[in-house]
Write an enzyme that holds these catalytic residues in place. Structure first.
Site, PDB file in Angstrom:
ATOM      1  N   LYS A 112     -74.043  41.517 -32.478  1.00  0.00           N
ATOM      2  CA  LYS A 112     -74.978  41.571 -31.351  1.00  0.00           C
ATOM      3  C   LYS A 112     -75.780  40.278 -31.189  1.00  0.00           C
ATOM      4  CE  LYS A 112     -77.200  45.235 -32.886  1.00  0.00           C
ATOM      5  NZ  LYS A 112     -76.387  45.587 -34.067  1.00  0.00           N
ATOM      6  N   ASN A 135     -83.934  43.610 -29.709  1.00  0.00           N
ATOM      7  CA  ASN A 135     -83.798  43.641 -31.162  1.00  0.00           C
ATOM      8  C   ASN A 135     -83.990  42.265 -31.787  1.00  0.00           C
ATOM      9  OD1 ASN A 135     -83.327  45.444 -33.345  1.00  0.00           O
ATOM     10  ND2 ASN A 135     -81.279  44.583 -33.617  1.00  0.00           N
ATOM     11  N   HIS A 180     -75.781  53.143 -40.495  1.00  0.00           N
ATOM     12  CA  HIS A 180     -76.967  53.995 -40.333  1.00  0.00           C
ATOM     13  C   HIS A 180     -76.646  55.486 -40.430  1.00  0.00           C
ATOM     14  CE1 HIS A 180     -79.005  50.359 -39.169  1.00  0.00           C
ATOM     15  NE2 HIS A 180     -78.207  50.193 -38.123  1.00  0.00           N
TER      16      HIS A 180
END
Length: 438
Positions: A112, A135, A180
């Site tokens: 990303k 982010n 996650h």
């Protein structure tokens, strides 16, 4: 916005939400489970503030909760609030309700930050006035202070959990693999579902055609879809003996071996970048020039020291199995790899890395942190150390000419460090200290 508002979480995101509301003459309440949150001094005395634990009556008597991404929406009190009909959003959704500037949004398990930065560099070179946020870069609400042609947002799955109507011009999903899993009790499909939120109000959807998890659940006539991938899509790779090419519709346009990019994963990132810049009608000459000269960001396969033929590499941003596998694949031809592995694993399937390690005979694993014993249990050849410091101390005595020492932990850093940057910085400091003792 005449509601009783509660901000939960007082990190960088929470403080940006607070400042945004105060500028609009809205005074929310704020809460954090820490007794001493980092930005406590930035909270005006007139703002109601509760610290140390989640105060139930504050949560259940709110009309709107603005949640920081580090706090799970699956917290029992928040689930109770949701059942009660209390609206729960994050800073991305709050941003969406006020934003009038076109947005390019990027998500994915890996890559990303690289893709966001590459797109930003190319657009600036082409005289677009852009800012990067989400982010990385600025908190998204801070972007609203800037008059820009585009906002480029890197958005995590945590941030995507609480969006409802984020209007996006171009939405990109680079890849989806396990990460996650401690946050998502229902597994990877639940994680995927949150990632797919990025497409919901996007005009153009760009996705990895080789990764079925990236596919939109529904294809709508009003949207445009563009694909890339190693083997499938409009933008693909072509292998020719020792060379790897970027090609569009099977036409070769760039030899990656003549660029500064490192690794197949970055070649795939470049495909996604070019798909975006082509939509924006940016000259291919400018795009390919910037892609060719792009250097890895810090903490991503960052060469930090070379001495006596031994290369030391900081890949601390590798916080999941797929990113570590990508690093090992890139380095597979090296004589020996000394791999520092460990941290907190987020309930991901570490045994998937075991299968890869067992196929190789040139990788020596040193496992550190809270996961060190678990790593040893699935890969008995590993050596246990408590810290990165101990690992370097042992490895530096054993390395030979042609070897690579790689910090690519495949795990989160939160057991021993503030974040992946802190972990990487500490690795760099220790490597320099061991090679230049004073």
């Amino acid at each position: 916005m005449n509601k009783k508002i509660l901000i939960i979480g007082l990190g960088l995101t929470g403080i940006s939400c607070l400042n945004f509301l105060l500028k609009k003459n809205i005074i929310p309440s704020v809460m954090d489970i820490s007794n001493y949150p980092k930005f406590i001094k930035k909270i005006p005395s007139y703002v109601p503030c509760h610290l140390g634990y989640f105060k139930k009556d504050w949560i259940l008597n709110s009309q709107l909760i603005i949640l920081s991404p580090g706090i799970s929406i699956f917290n029992n009190l928040l689930l109770e609030a949701k059942k009660k009909g209390i609206e729960i959003i994050g800073d991305i959704e709050l941003f969406a309700r006020y934003n009038k500037t076109p947005v390019i949004a990027i998500t994915g398990t890996n890559g990303k930050s690289t893709v966001t930065n590459m797109i930003g560099k190319i657009m600036k070179k082409n005289n677009f006035n852009v800012s990067i946020g989400g982010n990385i870069g600025y908190p998204v609400l801070d972007l609203l202070s800037f008059v820009r042609d585009f906002y480029i947002l890197e958005i995590s799955s945590f941030q995507l959990e609480t969006i409802k109507k984020l209007d996006v011009y171009i939405a990109v999903i680079l890849n989806i693999s396990e990460d996650h899993m401690d946050r998502y009790p229902l597994g990877i499909q639940q994680y995927r579902n949150f990632k797919l939120h990025i497409y919901k109000h996007a005009s153009i959807c760009i996705y990895n055609a080789d990764n079925i998890l990236c596919y939109p659940k529904y294809f709508k006539k009003k949207k445009k879809y563009i694909t890339f991938g190693e083997f499938s899509g409009k933008y693909t790779l072509c292998y020719n003996k020792k060379d790897v090419y970027l090609q569009i519709n099977h036409q070769k346009i760039l030899n990656f071996n003549k660029t500064k990019l490192i690794g197949i994963h970055n070649y795939l990132n470049a495909l996604a970048v070019l798909a975006v810049t082509d939509v924006l009608k940016i000259s291919k000459k400018i795009s390919l020039q910037q892609i060719s000269n792009y250097l890895n960001m810090d903490h991503i396969l960052q060469i930090i020291h070379i001495e006596n033929g031994v290369t030391w590499i900081n890949d601390s941003k590798s916080t999941n199995i797929s990113s570590t596998k990508a690093a090992l694949k890139y380095l597979h031809k090296k004589k020996r790899i000394w791999l520092l592995l460990g941290g907190y694993d987020k309930n991901c399937k570490l045994y998937l890395l075991k299968k890869y390690l067992q196929k190789k005979n040139n990788i020596n694993v040193y496992c550190f942190g809270v996961l060190r014993k678990k790593i040893l249990s699935i890969y008995p050849k590993a050596k246990i150390v408590k810290t990165i410091h101990q690992g370097i101390e042992q490895i530096i005595k054993l390395v030979e000419y042609g070897d690579v020492v790689l910090l690519s932990p495949a795990c989160s850093s939160i057991d021993q460090f503030k974040n992946f940057k802190h972990r990487g910085q500490e690795f760099v400091r220790l490597v320099k200290k061991f090679h230049n003792p004073k």
